[in-house]
Motif scaffolding. Structure first.
Motif, PDB file in Angstrom:
ATOM      1  N   ARG A 115     -26.896  40.741-103.432  1.00 52.07           N
ATOM      2  CA  ARG A 115     -26.708  41.327-102.101  1.00 52.07           C
ATOM      3  C   ARG A 115     -26.752  42.845-102.153  1.00 52.07           C
ATOM      4  NH1 ARG A 115     -22.868  37.056-102.115  1.00 52.07           N
ATOM      5  NH2 ARG A 115     -23.379  35.401-100.610  1.00 52.07           N
ATOM      6  N   ARG A 116     -26.279  43.407-103.283  1.00 51.91           N
ATOM      7  CA  ARG A 116     -26.269  44.853-103.461  1.00 51.91           C
ATOM      8  C   ARG A 116     -26.720  45.194-104.883  1.00 51.91           C
ATOM      9  NH1 ARG A 116     -25.701  44.632 -98.782  1.00 51.91           N
ATOM     10  NH2 ARG A 116     -24.153  45.621 -97.405  1.00 51.91           N
ATOM     11  N   VAL A 117     -27.293  46.391-105.035  1.00 51.96           N
ATOM     12  CA  VAL A 117     -27.682  46.915-106.345  1.00 51.96           C
ATOM     13  C   VAL A 117     -27.118  48.325-106.468  1.00 51.96           C
ATOM     14  CG1 VAL A 117     -29.580  47.567-107.881  1.00 51.96           C
ATOM     15  CG2 VAL A 117     -29.830  45.582-106.376  1.00 51.96           C
ATOM     16  N   VAL A 118     -26.514  48.629-107.609  1.00 51.27           N
ATOM     17  CA  VAL A 118     -26.065  49.986-107.909  1.00 51.27           C
ATOM     18  C   VAL A 118     -26.911  50.508-109.063  1.00 51.27           C
ATOM     19  CG1 VAL A 118     -24.160  51.466-108.659  1.00 51.27           C
ATOM     20  CG2 VAL A 118     -23.710  49.503-107.156  1.00 51.27           C
ATOM     21  N   VAL A 119     -27.696  51.534-108.810  1.00 50.45           N
ATOM     22  CA  VAL A 119     -28.516  52.154-109.856  1.00 50.45           C
ATOM     23  C   VAL A 119     -27.699  53.301-110.444  1.00 50.45           C
ATOM     24  CG1 VAL A 119     -30.681  53.315-110.403  1.00 50.45           C
ATOM     25  CG2 VAL A 119     -30.635  51.490-108.684  1.00 50.45           C
TER      26      VAL A 119
ATOM     27  N   VAL B 126     -25.640  45.888-111.340  1.00 52.75           N
ATOM     28  CA  VAL B 126     -25.489  47.292-111.723  1.00 52.75           C
ATOM     29  C   VAL B 126     -26.544  47.593-112.777  1.00 52.75           C
ATOM     30  CG1 VAL B 126     -23.980  49.029-112.748  1.00 52.75           C
ATOM     31  CG2 VAL B 126     -23.027  47.304-111.209  1.00 52.75           C
ATOM     32  N   VAL B 127     -27.332  48.617-112.539  1.00 52.58           N
ATOM     33  CA  VAL B 127     -28.389  48.995-113.468  1.00 52.58           C
ATOM     34  C   VAL B 127     -27.890  50.155-114.320  1.00 52.58           C
ATOM     35  CG1 VAL B 127     -30.790  49.734-113.709  1.00 52.58           C
ATOM     36  CG2 VAL B 127     -30.114  48.290-111.772  1.00 52.58           C
TER      37      VAL B 127
ATOM     38  N   VAL C 252     -15.589  40.188-107.502  1.00 56.72           N
ATOM     39  CA  VAL C 252     -16.999  40.238-107.121  1.00 56.72           C
ATOM     40  C   VAL C 252     -17.833  39.769-108.313  1.00 56.72           C
ATOM     41  CG1 VAL C 252     -18.893  41.771-106.461  1.00 56.72           C
ATOM     42  CG2 VAL C 252     -16.608  42.119-105.485  1.00 56.72           C
ATOM     43  N   ASP C 253     -18.801  38.918-108.053  1.00 52.89           N
ATOM     44  CA  ASP C 253     -19.694  38.425-109.108  1.00 52.89           C
ATOM     45  C   ASP C 253     -20.709  39.524-109.419  1.00 52.89           C
ATOM     46  OD1 ASP C 253     -21.031  36.874-110.929  1.00 52.89           O
ATOM     47  OD2 ASP C 253     -22.010  35.588-109.436  1.00 52.89           O
ATOM     48  N   VAL C 254     -20.551  40.184-110.562  1.00 56.83           N
ATOM     49  CA  VAL C 254     -21.364  41.349-110.901  1.00 56.83           C
ATOM     50  C   VAL C 254     -22.053  41.128-112.236  1.00 56.83           C
ATOM     51  CG1 VAL C 254     -19.380  42.516-111.980  1.00 56.83           C
ATOM     52  CG2 VAL C 254     -21.325  43.877-111.198  1.00 56.83           C
ATOM     53  N   LEU C 255     -23.268  41.669-112.358  1.00 52.42           N
ATOM     54  CA  LEU C 255     -24.029  41.622-113.605  1.00 52.42           C
ATOM     55  C   LEU C 255     -24.553  43.017-113.900  1.00 52.42           C
ATOM     56  CD1 LEU C 255     -25.313  39.834-115.880  1.00 52.42           C
ATOM     57  CD2 LEU C 255     -27.354  39.727-114.424  1.00 52.42           C
ATOM     58  N   VAL C 256     -24.366  43.488-115.133  1.00 52.81           N
ATOM     59  CA  VAL C 256     -24.838  44.805-115.553  1.00 52.81           C
ATOM     60  C   VAL C 256     -26.069  44.619-116.427  1.00 52.81           C
ATOM     61  CG1 VAL C 256     -24.260  46.950-116.751  1.00 52.81           C
ATOM     62  CG2 VAL C 256     -22.469  45.673-115.534  1.00 52.81           C
ATOM     63  N   CYS C 257     -27.165  45.279-116.069  1.00 52.27           N
ATOM     64  CA  CYS C 257     -28.392  45.254-116.867  1.00 52.27           C
ATOM     65  C   CYS C 257     -28.539  46.586-117.590  1.00 52.27           C
ATOM     66  CB  CYS C 257     -29.610  45.016-115.979  1.00 52.27           C
ATOM     67  SG  CYS C 257     -29.685  43.373-115.252  1.00 52.27           S
TER      68      CYS C 257
ATOM     69  N   ARG D 246     -30.544  45.020-123.735  1.00 50.22           N
ATOM     70  CA  ARG D 246     -31.995  44.905-123.927  1.00 50.22           C
ATOM     71  C   ARG D 246     -32.655  44.321-122.667  1.00 50.22           C
ATOM     72  NH1 ARG D 246     -29.499  42.711-128.297  1.00 50.22           N
ATOM     73  NH2 ARG D 246     -29.528  43.921-130.239  1.00 50.22           N
ATOM     74  N   ALA D 247     -32.201  44.796-121.529  1.00 52.35           N
ATOM     75  CA  ALA D 247     -32.696  44.281-120.245  1.00 52.35           C
ATOM     76  C   ALA D 247     -33.076  45.444-119.332  1.00 52.35           C
ATOM     77  CB  ALA D 247     -31.645  43.394-119.586  1.00 52.35           C
ATOM     78  N   PRO D 248     -34.112  46.229-119.708  1.00 51.78           N
ATOM     79  CA  PRO D 248     -34.525  47.341-118.839  1.00 51.78           C
ATOM     80  C   PRO D 248     -35.076  46.843-117.509  1.00 51.78           C
ATOM     81  CG  PRO D 248     -36.098  47.029-120.641  1.00 51.78           C
ATOM     82  CD  PRO D 248     -34.934  46.136-120.924  1.00 51.78           C
ATOM     83  N   VAL D 249     -34.603  47.411-116.435  1.00 52.26           N
ATOM     84  CA  VAL D 249     -35.044  47.023-115.096  1.00 52.26           C
ATOM     85  C   VAL D 249     -36.356  47.730-114.787  1.00 52.26           C
ATOM     86  CG1 VAL D 249     -34.517  47.193-112.631  1.00 52.26           C
ATOM     87  CG2 VAL D 249     -32.746  46.476-114.251  1.00 52.26           C
ATOM     88  N   SER D 250     -37.346  46.960-114.382  1.00 50.80           N
ATOM     89  CA  SER D 250     -38.661  47.530-114.089  1.00 50.80           C
ATOM     90  C   SER D 250     -38.972  47.579-112.598  1.00 50.80           C
ATOM     91  CB  SER D 250     -39.749  46.725-114.802  1.00 50.80           C
ATOM     92  OG  SER D 250     -39.694  45.350-114.416  1.00 50.80           O
TER      93      SER D 250
END
Length: 448
Positions: free
Chosen positions: A257-261, A9-10, A28-33, A231-235
């Motif tokens: 597998r999936r990205v949520v912007v 998740v961005v 669900v294994d999720v990571l938020v950036c 402090r992890a801006p997605v580029s």
């Protein structure tokens, strides 16, 4: 570092956090950036003179069921916005009048003119399809004109036009010339009615959260724990049939597998996508600028205006703050006034020194509430247009032609990439509740 998860998740605003929270509860294994050093997006708070004040979104109202449910789930008390007493209205000549209700008494003809325009606006809004505004009856016609054109054609008095223009700045943080009529109608319809978004009692500004609305984001973040990276801006997001690889500015990559912007469209458009997004989506994000706001929170030792029979709510045509509200908590002795500089005023005063803005705001408060207003215990502001990972508030603005030409691209997933954020909400667009709904909807659409 390379990491693999089910979903990235961005953005750790209310949309991204709500999405991640729902996914995590499904195991669900999720990571938020998150680019910032904090969570909350367009909500934030600060402690001044021992008092927690909201620097971003703060109000709740009837119909915002998901926001109320989240507050209850997190154990955050809700209390009504103080409205007892007379409101104040300052006309263009500087005359100050007391009034009750929603619309100030700034001349009988102007009030009648405003009322007939409001009725016409409400009738048009009821024709809008909130799920797909571009499919609304006469969508092309409604989307071909600005709200400014409609105001000029619909209202007959200078006072009525000025009042509707002021309402535009308050609701959308822009000038009427920047906004499609179709978008203004959709926004009101997504909240129920124009009257709902303007009102305090039985409206969108009815309630406040004890401890501030930012506590919603903090509470969700506490539950997610180390699933959030600050402090992890997605580029960059490389995507294909087998998922996506998300790259943050440090160079770390995450396979998913999936990205949520979950970002405002203007910021989502700044990420590099490989392969590039379809032209329809790219054209959309190029057009959706944010509203312009500088929020001002003024803290006093006590709500002194109440002893004078005043509610603390005021409208001012000269400004610079168009509207003020009493945001004092019943659990605190302090008095807090909330005001926002919006639209052209925010853009102009945003170029001036902070001390000059403070002086102008306090001068207005002194005109309205008397000499005690000149000496607050604390004054703090947040210029949301200057925030590098927000670039404005309250929400994205749809100029003419955007809904009908590019609207279908707003919520449509692209391969493994899904979109969230209050701008994708079909109910309560632009509000915290809309952000929460959008995150929950994105999570429901994902089967990683």
């Amino acid at each position: 570092m390379t990491k693999s998860v089910d979903v990235v998740v961005v953005g750790a605003g209310l949309a991204g956090l709500s999405c991640a929270h729902v996914l995590s509860r499904r195991a669900v294994d999720v990571l938020v950036c998150e680019a910032r050093d904090r969570v909350g997006g367009r909500t934030d708070s600060a402690v001044v003179d021992g008092e927690t004040v909201d620097l971003g979104g703060q109000f709740l109202g009837p119909g915002q069921d998901r926001a109320y449910a989240l507050a209850a789930d997190l154990g955050i008390p809700v209390f009504p916005t103080h409205t007892d007493g007379f409101h104040l209205a300052e006309d263009a000549a500087g005359r100050i009048r007391r009034f009750r209700g929603l619309v100030p008494r700034l001349g009988a003809l102007s009030l009648l003119d405003f009322a007939q325009a409001e009725a016409r606006f409400e009738r048009l809004a009821r024709t809008v399809d909130v799920e797909a505004p571009w499919r609304s009856p006469r969508a092309d016609l409604l989307d071909s004109q600005t709200l400014a054109v409609w105001i000029r054609r619909t209202l007959r008095t200078a006072g009525g036009r000025q009042l509707f223009t002021t309402a535009t700045r308050l609701l959308w943080a822009c000038e009427p010339s920047e906004l499609s009529l179709l978008h203004a109608l959709f926004y009101a319809r997504a909240a129920g009615s124009l009257r709902t978004v303007m009102a305090t009692e039985n409206g969108a500004q009815q309630d406040l959260l004890d401890g501030g609305a930012h506590a919603l984001a903090v509470g969700l973040a506490d539950r997610l724990g180390d699933r959030i990276r600050l402090r992890a801006p997605v580029s960059r997001i490389a995507h294909g049939g087998d998922g996506a690889t998300v790259t943050v500015e440090s160079g770390d990559t995450i396979r998913a597998r999936r990205v949520v912007v979950a970002l405002p469209p203007a910021l989502a458009g700044r990420i590099t996508y490989d392969p590039p997004l379809p032209a329809a989506r790219d054209s959309l994000t190029q057009r959706l600028a944010m509203g312009a706001t500088i929020k001002c929170m003024i803290v006093y030792a006590e709500p002194f205006w109440r002893s004078a029979g005043l509610s603390g709510h005021a409208l001012s045509l000269p400004g610079p703050v168009a509207a003020l509200a009493d945001s004092s908590s019943p659990s605190s002795p302090h008095g807090i006034l909330t005001g926002v500089l919006e639209g052209a005023t925010a853009r102009h005063l945003g170029t001036r020194p902070a001390a000059e803005r403070k002086s102008l705001v306090l001068a207005e408060l002194t005109r309205l509430f008397g000499p005690q207003a000149a000496h607050p215990a604390a004054y703090i502001e947040r210029d949301w247009t200057a925030e590098p990972y927000t670039r404005g508030a309250y929400a994205a603005l749809f100029p003419p032609g955007t809904w009908t030409q590019h609207g279908p691209a707003l919520r449509t997933p692209i391969g493994p990439i899904h979109w969230a954020g209050t701008e994708t909400a079909t109910h309560w667009y632009g509000y915290m509740d809309g952000a929460i709904r959008s995150g929950e909807s994105a999570a429901a659409a994902i089967n990683p």
